[in-house]
Write a protein that holds these residues in place. Structure first.
Motif, mmCIF file in Angstrom:
data_model
loop_
_atom_site.group_PDB
_atom_site.id
_atom_site.type_symbol
_atom_site.label_atom_id
_atom_site.label_comp_id
_atom_site.label_asym_id
_atom_site.label_seq_id
_atom_site.Cartn_x
_atom_site.Cartn_y
_atom_site.Cartn_z
ATOM 1 N N LYS A 22 32.156 -40.115 20.011
ATOM 2 C CA LYS A 22 31.357 -40.131 18.779
ATOM 3 C C LYS A 22 30.903 -38.719 18.430
ATOM 4 O O LYS A 22 30.909 -38.324 17.262
ATOM 5 C CB LYS A 22 30.148 -41.053 18.935
ATOM 6 N N SER A 80 33.747 -36.870 17.021
ATOM 7 C CA SER A 80 34.117 -37.314 15.675
ATOM 8 C C SER A 80 33.253 -36.678 14.597
ATOM 9 O O SER A 80 33.560 -36.782 13.427
ATOM 10 C CB SER A 80 34.011 -38.835 15.577
ATOM 11 N N SER A 81 32.193 -36.020 15.003
ATOM 12 C CA SER A 81 31.321 -35.388 14.004
ATOM 13 C C SER A 81 31.402 -33.864 14.036
ATOM 14 O O SER A 81 30.571 -33.185 13.459
ATOM 15 C CB SER A 81 29.873 -35.844 14.215
ATOM 16 N N ALA A 119 37.379 -31.907 17.835
ATOM 17 C CA ALA A 119 36.874 -32.857 16.856
ATOM 18 C C ALA A 119 37.914 -33.953 16.700
ATOM 19 O O ALA A 119 39.108 -33.684 16.671
ATOM 20 C CB ALA A 119 36.632 -32.171 15.519
ATOM 21 N N TYR A 149 39.333 -28.995 15.076
ATOM 22 C CA TYR A 149 40.352 -29.998 15.367
ATOM 23 C C TYR A 149 41.161 -29.626 16.582
ATOM 24 O O TYR A 149 41.178 -28.458 16.999
ATOM 25 C CB TYR A 149 41.262 -30.218 14.158
ATOM 26 N N ASP A 179 33.551 -30.116 13.370
ATOM 27 C CA ASP A 179 34.380 -29.561 12.315
ATOM 28 C C ASP A 179 35.687 -28.942 12.830
ATOM 29 O O ASP A 179 36.526 -28.564 12.035
ATOM 30 C CB ASP A 179 33.618 -28.503 11.526
ATOM 31 N N PRO A 224 39.187 -37.464 14.472
ATOM 32 C CA PRO A 224 39.032 -38.080 13.151
ATOM 33 C C PRO A 224 37.903 -39.106 13.202
ATOM 34 O O PRO A 224 37.613 -39.661 14.265
ATOM 35 C CB PRO A 224 40.376 -38.788 12.912
ATOM 36 N N GLU A 225 37.285 -39.328 12.081
ATOM 37 C CA GLU A 225 36.205 -40.318 12.026
ATOM 38 C C GLU A 225 36.814 -41.707 11.965
ATOM 39 O O GLU A 225 36.646 -42.441 11.005
ATOM 40 C CB GLU A 225 35.298 -40.054 10.825
ATOM 41 N N ASP A 226 37.526 -42.058 13.008
ATOM 42 C CA ASP A 226 38.233 -43.328 13.100
ATOM 43 C C ASP A 226 37.915 -43.941 14.455
ATOM 44 O O ASP A 226 38.298 -43.401 15.487
ATOM 45 C CB ASP A 226 39.745 -43.077 12.949
ATOM 46 N N GLU A 227 37.188 -45.036 14.431
ATOM 47 C CA GLU A 227 36.755 -45.671 15.675
ATOM 48 C C GLU A 227 37.950 -46.057 16.544
ATOM 49 O O GLU A 227 37.892 -45.974 17.773
ATOM 50 C CB GLU A 227 35.920 -46.908 15.341
#
Length: 128
Positions: A117, A120-121, A73, A125, A123, A75-78
């Motif tokens: 993408k 990034s979604s 996973a 790491y 759970d 981070p939700e960071d483009e």
């Protein structure tokens, strides 16, 4: 009284700057972990397949199936995915750039970004 207020402000500013530094270092460590666990291996497996004569699409799938990219996973960071892509494509260019055309690079970037993408979604790491 003014001295106590001044000291409180200084201490607060120090704490804020320390926490921002720690966050910045954590993001850097996450990217380094991703580069080692995903970027290097993806580039290696992609080049391995390209050198054996596989198409770019088949090589991408081979690399995906032989890396952690399917399971990690992000981070939700483009920017995280973009930075990881830059690292990965540089490794590919260095290791097997003579097997990859500009059009294949575009397709590979789209493939990698799509998988990023998805990552990034999740759970889970990256392993440390």
């Amino acid at each position: 009284m003014k001295k106590i207020s001044f000291i409180s402000i200084v201490i607060t500013l120090l704490l804020v700057s320390f926490s921002q530094s720690a966050i910045s270092q954590a993001m850097e460590l996450d990217l380094t972990s991703a580069q080692n666990a995903v970027g290097k291996r993806f580039a290696s497996k992609f080049c391995e397949a390209k050198e054996k004569g596989f198409s770019s699409e088949s090589s991408s799938e081979f690399a995906l199936n032989n890396t952690y990219l399917k399971f990690v996973a992000f981070p939700e960071d483009e920017n995280f995915v973009k930075d990881l892509w830059r690292y990965t494509i540089e490794k590919i260019r260095k290791d097997c750039g003579n097997y990859v055309t500009a059009n294949e690079e575009y397709d590979l970037r789209d493939f990698f970004e799509d998988e990023g993408k998805i990552a990034s979604s999740r759970d889970l790491y990256l392993p440390y």
